[in-house]
Design a protein around this motif. Structure first.
Motif, PDB file in Angstrom:
ATOM      1  N   ARG A  72      50.533 -30.504 -48.138  1.00  0.00           N
ATOM      2  CA  ARG A  72      49.656 -28.806 -47.994  1.00  0.00           C
ATOM      3  C   ARG A  72      51.200 -27.986 -48.158  1.00  0.00           C
ATOM      4  NH1 ARG A  72      46.036 -31.587 -50.183  1.00  0.00           N
ATOM      5  NH2 ARG A  72      44.029 -31.277 -49.404  1.00  0.00           N
ATOM      6  N   TRP A 130      52.708 -23.463 -49.263  1.00  0.00           N
ATOM      7  CA  TRP A 130      52.098 -22.345 -49.898  1.00  0.00           C
ATOM      8  C   TRP A 130      52.473 -22.729 -51.678  1.00  0.00           C
ATOM      9  CZ3 TRP A 130      49.203 -19.408 -46.964  1.00  0.00           C
ATOM     10  CH2 TRP A 130      49.530 -19.579 -45.670  1.00  0.00           C
ATOM     11  N   LYS A 162      47.499 -29.737 -52.389  1.00  0.00           N
ATOM     12  CA  LYS A 162      46.794 -28.309 -53.009  1.00  0.00           C
ATOM     13  C   LYS A 162      48.130 -27.456 -52.344  1.00  0.00           C
ATOM     14  CE  LYS A 162      43.827 -25.584 -49.854  1.00  0.00           C
ATOM     15  NZ  LYS A 162      43.128 -25.228 -50.977  1.00  0.00           N
ATOM     16  N   TYR A 176      47.786 -23.729 -51.144  1.00  0.00           N
ATOM     17  CA  TYR A 176      47.634 -21.946 -50.574  1.00  0.00           C
ATOM     18  C   TYR A 176      47.617 -21.137 -51.756  1.00  0.00           C
ATOM     19  CZ  TYR A 176      45.754 -25.270 -46.618  1.00  0.00           C
ATOM     20  OH  TYR A 176      45.288 -25.679 -46.051  1.00  0.00           O
ATOM     21  N   GLU A 196      42.462 -18.123 -46.213  1.00  0.00           N
ATOM     22  CA  GLU A 196      42.624 -19.603 -46.332  1.00  0.00           C
ATOM     23  C   GLU A 196      43.177 -20.764 -45.597  1.00  0.00           C
ATOM     24  OE1 GLU A 196      41.197 -23.505 -49.391  1.00  0.00           O
ATOM     25  OE2 GLU A 196      42.582 -21.215 -50.021  1.00  0.00           O
ATOM     26  N   TYR A 197      44.364 -20.044 -44.743  1.00  0.00           N
ATOM     27  CA  TYR A 197      45.188 -21.760 -43.829  1.00  0.00           C
ATOM     28  C   TYR A 197      45.534 -20.555 -42.615  1.00  0.00           C
ATOM     29  CZ  TYR A 197      49.353 -23.481 -41.405  1.00  0.00           C
ATOM     30  OH  TYR A 197      49.658 -23.493 -40.806  1.00  0.00           O
TER      31      TYR A 197
END
Length: 235
Positions: free
Chosen positions: A12, A14, A37, A39, A44-45
């Motif tokens: 995960r 950005w 994923k 972001y 959301e994070y």
């Protein structure tokens, strides 16, 4: 909840290049499938996932990585773990020492670039940005020459063996040739050959030609350069 999910390869970060590319390169090189994923919405994070992460990660942050052995943050620590797991580390003390030296050297370059991209939030921040940028460009040939001299006649930065450090060095060199006039980089044939060697590795070649590779933006939208997908260098 994250602590109830089955163990698999999860990465995960950005939706920028940032610190992510070396880890993605390594995973594509060793042929590991992973859920990647990115972001795009800070809410959301920060507003959702960070609360869950605090239950399973010692130091919740981005990037984070989860596999069948670890749940961890910190980009260098993740790379070290992956390098150990996939035998992409030095074979002896000399190689390990070289890996450590060139890693620290490149960290200095990246820290300088971050300072240029995110100058202090003051009235004359654009002037500060331009001054730091000009100073960096003036010093760039000598910085690249030092890296070229360190590589010497070896194929890889650690010596005869490809290691995870090579993905870090590749990323730093590629970022510099995208943020600034490529002539600075192209002046060093050994570095050009080194980068080409990495780009032609099985797994890496396919990754770099795919949509998964994110050459730009390197920095977030609030940065003063390298902050858009269509960014091109200006000096």
């Amino acid at each position: 909840m994250l602590n109830s999910i089955p163990c698999f390869n999860m990465y995960r970060y950005w939706d920028i290049r940032g610190r992510a590319n070396p880890m993605r390169m390594l995973l594509h090189y060793v042929g590991v499938d992973f859920d990647d994923k990115r972001y795009t919405d800070p809410n959301e994070y920060y507003g959702k996932d960070l609360i869950k992460l605090s239950e399973v990660l010692d130091f919740p942050n981005l990037p984070y990585y989860i596999d069948d052995e670890v749940k961890m943050t910190q980009s260098r620590a993740i790379l070290h773990h992956l390098g150990q797991k996939h035998n992409l580390v030095g074979s002896n003390h000399q190689e390990l020492a070289r890996m450590g030296v060139i890693d620290e050297q490149v960290i200095e370059l990246i820290v300088s670039l971050v300072s240029i991209a995110y100058p202090p939030d003051v009235e004359n921040r654009k002037e500060i940005h331009q001054k730091l940028r000009m100073e960096y460009v003036a010093a760039l040939p000598s910085k690249l020459a030092a890296i070229a001299n360190f590589l010497g006649k070896d194929e890889w930065m650690g010596g005869k063996k490809l290691t995870y450090i090579d993905f870090i060095i590749y990323d730093a060199l590629d970022i510099n040739r995208r943020l600034f006039d490529p002539k600075h980089f192209n002046a060093f044939p050994t570095l050009v050959a080194y980068v080409t060697r990495i780009e032609n590795l099985q797994g890496i070649k396919e990754y770099l030609s795919s949509d998964a590779f994110q050459p730009m933006p390197i920095f977030s939208p609030v940065a003063l350069f390298g902050n858009t997908k269509d960014y091109t260098f200006t000096e």
